[in-house]
Design a protein around this motif. Structure first.
Motif, PDB file in Angstrom:
ATOM      1  N   ARG A 140      23.151  -0.428  24.411  1.00 25.06           N
ATOM      2  CA  ARG A 140      22.770  -1.678  23.742  1.00 25.06           C
ATOM      3  C   ARG A 140      24.007  -2.467  23.385  1.00 25.06           C
ATOM      4  O   ARG A 140      25.096  -1.907  23.314  1.00 25.06           O
ATOM      5  N   ARG A 141      23.778  -3.723  23.102  1.00 27.73           N
ATOM      6  CA  ARG A 141      24.910  -4.541  22.660  1.00 27.73           C
ATOM      7  C   ARG A 141      25.082  -4.306  21.166  1.00 27.73           C
ATOM      8  O   ARG A 141      24.355  -4.854  20.357  1.00 27.73           O
ATOM      9  N   ILE A 142      26.002  -3.423  20.809  1.00 31.35           N
ATOM     10  CA  ILE A 142      26.255  -3.215  19.389  1.00 31.35           C
ATOM     11  C   ILE A 142      27.717  -3.515  19.128  1.00 31.35           C
ATOM     12  O   ILE A 142      28.549  -3.439  20.037  1.00 31.35           O
ATOM     13  N   ALA A 143      27.998  -3.839  17.880  1.00 27.67           N
ATOM     14  CA  ALA A 143      29.361  -4.200  17.527  1.00 27.67           C
ATOM     15  C   ALA A 143      30.274  -2.990  17.713  1.00 27.67           C
ATOM     16  O   ALA A 143      29.904  -1.872  17.360  1.00 27.67           O
ATOM     17  N   GLY A 144      31.424  -3.230  18.284  1.00 26.30           N
ATOM     18  CA  GLY A 144      32.410  -2.167  18.455  1.00 26.30           C
ATOM     19  C   GLY A 144      31.998  -1.145  19.480  1.00 26.30           C
ATOM     20  O   GLY A 144      32.329   0.034  19.368  1.00 26.30           O
ATOM     21  N   ARG A 145      31.242  -1.593  20.503  1.00 26.59           N
ATOM     22  CA  ARG A 145      30.730  -0.654  21.486  1.00 26.59           C
ATOM     23  C   ARG A 145      31.844   0.099  22.210  1.00 26.59           C
ATOM     24  O   ARG A 145      31.768   1.308  22.398  1.00 26.59           O
ATOM     25  N   SER A 146      32.883  -0.627  22.586  1.00 30.64           N
ATOM     26  CA  SER A 146      33.931   0.057  23.358  1.00 30.64           C
ATOM     27  C   SER A 146      34.685   1.067  22.498  1.00 30.64           C
ATOM     28  O   SER A 146      35.131   2.105  22.997  1.00 30.64           O
ATOM     29  N   TYR A 148      33.312   2.899  20.124  1.00 25.82           N
ATOM     30  CA  TYR A 148      32.460   4.089  20.106  1.00 25.82           C
ATOM     31  C   TYR A 148      32.607   4.864  21.406  1.00 25.82           C
ATOM     32  O   TYR A 148      32.685   6.083  21.425  1.00 25.82           O
TER      33      TYR A 148
END
Lengths: 338, 425
Positions: A140-146, A148
Motif C-alpha cells: 500500500r501507499r503508506i508513509a515511509g514505505r521505503s 520500512y
C-alpha cells in the motif's frame, strides 16, 4: 540441473535444428533417436560439454562416492590415510544395504526425521504467512514505505552466522536481553535454549526471522505484477476486502508462492547454520535435524562415522527428491504450468 | 533440489577428501636436517583459555625464535572445544595440520592410534624422561612408544567466593550433603545460587561419578561401568542438585556462563581447574585475589575424587619440520618454561624438578592442586578415551533437562560404549 541447462541451450539453438531437418527430407530410413538427437543438437552439446564435465566432477563424482560409502562400514579408523611416515591402507568393507536398514529401523533416524518435518512445516508456514502479511502491508501507499522495506530486508542482508550469534546472546539465561526484560517486568526468566520444548520454539523463531525477508520481497514482486484492473473489477462487483484477497491476490500470487514455498521448504529442511550455531542440536539432541545429525556423525563423534553420515546424506537427498516430484505433480494436476 | 544434491555432495566430498586425498606426498624436504642450525616454520596450535592464558603462551612460544633465529614460530590459538575435531580433519586430509599440537591427555592415545602423531622416543623432544611425573607421562605412551611430552597437569577442585561464604556464614563443604546445606544457606542469606554445574560438558560430571564409586569404564577388566548402580546414583545426584536449586546449569555456553556468573559473584561456587585461575582473577569479584578460595571437590557417598587431566605437546607425523618441532616441544616443556608458566598462570608443571623452583614452591594455587593431582583418578589411556565423552554428554544434558531419566541416560551411554569398545563386557 544439468539436464535443465542443456535443454534450454538446445532450445536456443533451435533455428539451426529446423534448417538441418528440412535439408534431410529425402532419406527413407529414419535414424535412431540418439543419432538424430546428436546430429541435430551436436552444436548445443558441444557448447554445454564443459558445464556437463565440471558438474560431473564436482557433483556427480562425490555423489557416487557418497553412495558408495553409504554401502560400506567406512570410518575414521579404517579408511586409507598417509601421514608423514605412517601409511595406513583402507580396511573398510562392503556391507550392502545394512546402513540403510539400520537407519530406517532404528529410533534415531525416524525420531530426527519427525522433528525435521515439524521444523520444516512450521518454519515454512509461519514464514509464509508473515511474509504475505508484510508484503500486503508494504504494497500500500503508506508513509515511509521505503524505510520500512529497508528495515524488513535487513535480516537478510546480515550474514546468517552474525544473526544467529546475536540471537544466542539474546537467549542467554542470565545475561540475555530477553530474560532481562522478563525479570524487569517481574517474571521468571525462561531457559530459552536449555528446555527441550522451548529450545525448539527458539530455533523456529530465529529461522522465521531469517526467512521472512526473502518471502516478503518475492511476494511483494508478485503483488506488484497483479494488474490493478482486477481489483477495480472485483470492487465494482461488490467484493469485500477479504474476498478480493482470496479471489484476486492469492490466485495472482500463485506462480510466485508455489516457487518460494518449494525453495524455502528445501532450504529449511537443510538449514544447517541456525540449528548448529544456536544449539548444536541440543539440549541433548532435542533440536537435531537430519543434516546437523549427519554432520555430527562425520565430524563430532569419534571415530567419525563416514558410512552412517553418507547414508543419512543419501536419505536426505531421496526425501527431497520425492517431495519435489510430488509437489510438482500436485501443481500440474491443478493446472500450473511447470 | 540443488541444495539437496550439494548437501549430499558435501558430505560425500568430505568423506572423499578423507579417503582419497589422504595420499599427500610425504616430501620430507627437511632443510633443518642438513645443517646443524634449525630452520623453517613451526606452527603451534595452542588450546589455552583465550583472553588470559593465550597471551602468555604466545610470548613464551615466540621466545623460541630468539634461541633459533632461523625458525619462525607461528602461534595459533584454537578454542579447546573445537581443537580435537579441527586437528583430526586437517590431519586426515593431509593438509593444514599444525606441526605441534597441544593435545589434551585423553586425545593423545586416540591421535596416536589413528597414526597422526610422530613417535618421540630418541628425539630431542624427549629430554630427561624420568623427570616427568608418573601420572602425567602415563597418557603419552601408546603401544610401547611415546607420542607426546606432558606440558601441564591438572585436576578439578571447588572454587569459592570467600566473601559470599562469610556473608552466609558457611564453611567450605567437604561432602555432597554439606554442599546442599551450604547452598541452601547461601540462597536464604544472600539470594545467590550456591553452585554452578556445567550441564554441557560431561567432564564436570566425573567428580560426582567417582564420588559414588563409579567410573566410565574399567580398562583392566575390559568392562563398561558407566551404567552400573554407581553410575545411576551419580546421575540421579547431579539431577537432584539442579532440580532442587542447589546448582544452576546451562545446556549451551556453559563455560562462558560459568565464568561470568562466578566472576560477577552471582554464584558462590564452581567446579574448575587451574586453567581457569587466570581468567577468574580478571573478574570484578576477584580484584582482591585473596577472595578466591580453592578446595577439593566434595566427597560422594563412597569416595572423594577428581579426574586427572592436563595437556601434552605432540608432533604431527606429517610435519615438514620435524627437527625444529622436536626442539620446540623440548623448549616448551623445559623446567625453565614450566616455571615461567606457573609463575604467570598458576598452572602445574609436569617435571618433578620444576617443583623445586622457588616460584613454583611459593605458588598458592600449585600448593593447593599438587596434592589433588597426586590423588586424582587416572583415566584409562586407551585409544577410545577421547571418544567416551560424546555419548555421555548428550545423555547427561538430556537427563539434566528432563528429557530422559538418569537410569536411561547411563544405560544409553553404556550401550554406545559397548558398540565403541568391541568385545567389552
Amino acid at each position: 540441473m544439468a539436464v535443465h541447462t542443456s535443454q534450454s541451450v538446445a532450445k536456443a539453438a533451435g533455428d539451426d535444428v529446423a534448417r538441418g531437418r528440412s535439408r534431410g527430407t529425402g532419406n527413407p530410413p529414419p535414424p535412431g533417436k540418439l543419432r538424430r538427437a546428436l546430429s541435430t543438437h551436436w552444436y548445443a552439446w558441444t557448447m554445454v560439454a564443459p558445464v556437463v564435465v565440471v558438474i560431473g566432477v564436482i557433483i556427480g563424482y562425490p555423489l557416487v562416492r557418497g553412495i558408495f560409502l553409504s554401502l560400506t562400514d567406512a570410518n575414521e579408523r579404517n579408511v586409507a590415510r598417509s601421514i608423514g611416515v605412517n601409511h595406513l591402507p583402507a580396511t573398510y568393507k562392503f556391507v550392502g544395504l545394512d546402513n540403510y536398514a539400520d537407519a530406517l529401523t532404528g529410533e534415531q533416524f525416524l525420531g530426527t526425521l519427525g522433528w525435521t518435518l515439524v521444523w520444516t512445516v512450521s518454519c515454512v508456514s509461519i514464514t509464509f504467512v508473515l511474509g504475505m502479511a508484510l508484503a500486503n502491508i508494504l504494497n500500500r501507499r503508506i508513509a515511509g514505505r521505503s524505510a520500512y522495506r529497508m528495515a524488513l530486508i535487513l535480516p537478510w542482508a546480515v550474514p546468517g552466522f552474525v544473526s544467529v550469534f546475536a540471537w544466542r546472546f539474546l537467549y542467554n539465561n542470565d545475561r540475555g536481553l530477553l530474560n532481562k526484560i522478563l525479570s524487569g517486568a517481574g517474571f521468571d526468566g525462561i531457559d530459552w535454549l536449555g528446555d527441550p520444548t522451548i529450545a525448539k520454539v527458539a530455533v523456529i523463531v530465529v529461522n522465521v526471522w531469517l526467512g521472512v525477508p526473502f518471502i516478503m520481497v518475492a511476494l511483494l514482486g508478485g503483488l506488484q505484477s497483479i494488474p490493478g484492473e482486477h481489483y477495480e473489477a472485483a470492487e465494482m462487483d461488490g467484493a469485500s476486502a477479504w474476498q478480493r484477497f482470496c479471489h484476486v491476490t492469492l490466485p495472482g500470487l500463485r506462480p510466485v508462492s508455489t516457487t518460494v514455498i518449494l525453495l524455502s521448504t528445501i532450504w529449511t529442511f537443510n538449514m544447517f547454520p541456525v540449528i548448529f550455531l544456536l544449539t548444536r542440536g541440543g539440549p541433548g539432541d532435542a533440536t537435531q535435524i537430519l543434516v546437523t545429525q549427519a554432520y555430527k556423525f562425520s565430524f563430532e563423534i569419534s571415530p567419525r562415522d563416514f558410512a552412517q553420515s553418507s547414508t543419512w546424506g543419501v536419505l536426505i537427498l531421496v526425501l527431497l527428491l520425492i517431495f519435489a516430484t510430488v509437489y510438482r505433480r500436485v501443481l500440474r494436476t491443478q493446472g500450473d504450468d511447470w | 533440489m540443488r541444495r539437496g544434491i550439494t548437501a549430499t555432495a558435501l558430505v560425500a566430498a568430505l568423506a572423499l577428501a578423507a579417503t582419497a586425498c589422504g595420499s599427500d606426498d610425504d616430501s620430507s624436504d627437511s632443510t633443518s636436517k642438513s645443517s646443524g642450525e634449525l630452520s623453517g616454520t613451526v606452527t603451534w596450535w595452542d588450546t589455552s583459555t583465550a583472553g588470559s592464558e593465550d597471551k602468555v603462551f604466545k610470548k613464551i612460544a615466540e621466545g623460541f625464535e630468539k634461541l633459533h633465529p632461523k625458525v619462525d614460530v607461528k602461534y595459533v590459538n584454537v578454542p579447546f572445544g573445537d581443537a580435537q575435531n579441527k586437528f583430526k580433519n586437517a590431519a586426515q586430509a593431509g593438509s593444514g595440520a599444525p606441526d605441534v599440537i597441544r593435545s589434551e591427555v585423553a586425545w593423545t592415545p586416540e591421535f596416536a592410534d589413528l597414526g597422526y602423531l610422530a613417535p618421540l622416543d630418541g628425539t630431542t623432544a624427549l629430554q630427561k624422561q624420568d623427570d616427568f611425573l608418573k601420572q602425567a607421562a602415563a597418557s603419552t605412551k601408546y603401544n610401547g612408544k611415546t607420542f607426546a611430552v606432558p606440558q601441564v597437569i591438572d585436576s578439578l577442585g571447588i572454587f569459592y567466593n570467600k566473601k559470599i561464604f562469610k556473608e552466609a556464614g558457611v564453611e567450605v563443604p567437604t561432602t555432597i550433603d554439606e554442599l546442599k546445606s551450604a547452598s541452601k544457606k547461601i540462597k536464604s542469606k544472600t539470594g545467590k545460587t550456591g553452585l554452578y554445574l556445567r550441564g554441557d560438558d560431561a567432564y564436570w560430571f566425573l567428580p560426582f561419578l567417582y564420588g559414588e564409586g563409579g567410573d566410565m569404564v574399567n580398562a583392566s577388566d575390559k568392562a563398561v561401568t558407566i551404567d552400573n548402580a554407581a553410575g545411576v546414583k551419580a546421575m540421579k545426584l547431579v539431577k537432584d542438585l539442579v532440580d532442587s536449586g542447589v546448582a544452576k546449569t546451562d545446556a549451551t555456553d556453559g563455560w562462558d556462563n560459568m565464568q561470568a556468573s562466578f566472576k560477577d559473584g552471582d554464584v558462590a561456587m564452581m567446579i574448575n581447574g587451574p586453567w581457569a585461575v587466570a581468567d577468574t582473577y580478571a573478574g570484578k569479584e576477584f580484584k582482591d585475589k585473596a577472595n578466591l578460595g580453592v578446595a577439593p571437590v566434595p566427597a560422594g557417598s563412597v569416595a572423594q575424587g577428581a579426574p586427572q587431566g592436563g595437556h601434552n605437546l605432540a608432533v604431527y607425523a606429517g610435519s615438514k619440520n620435524l627437527e625444529a618441532s622436536y626442539a620446540f616441544v623440548d623448549y616448551m616443556t623445559s623446567v625453565k618454561t614450566q616455571a615461567q608458566v606457573t609463575k604467570e598462570l598458576n598452572l602445574l608443571p609436569t617435571r618433578t624438578s620444576a617443583y623445586a623452583e622457588e616460584s613454583v614452591v611459593d605458588n598458592e594455587i600449585v600448593g593447593f592442586f599438587k596434592p589433588v593431582v597426586e590423588s586424582a583418578v587416572e583415566r584409562p589411556w586407551i585409544p577410545e578415551t577421547g571418544s567416551l565423552f560424546a555419548p555421555l554428554v548428550t545423555e547427561y544434558t538430556k537427563a539434566l533437562t528432563g528429557q530422559t531419566s538418569p537410569e536411561k541416560a547411563v544405560k544409553t551411554t553404556g550401550t554406545a560404549y559397548r558398540k565403541l569398545l568391541d568385545g567389552w563386557k
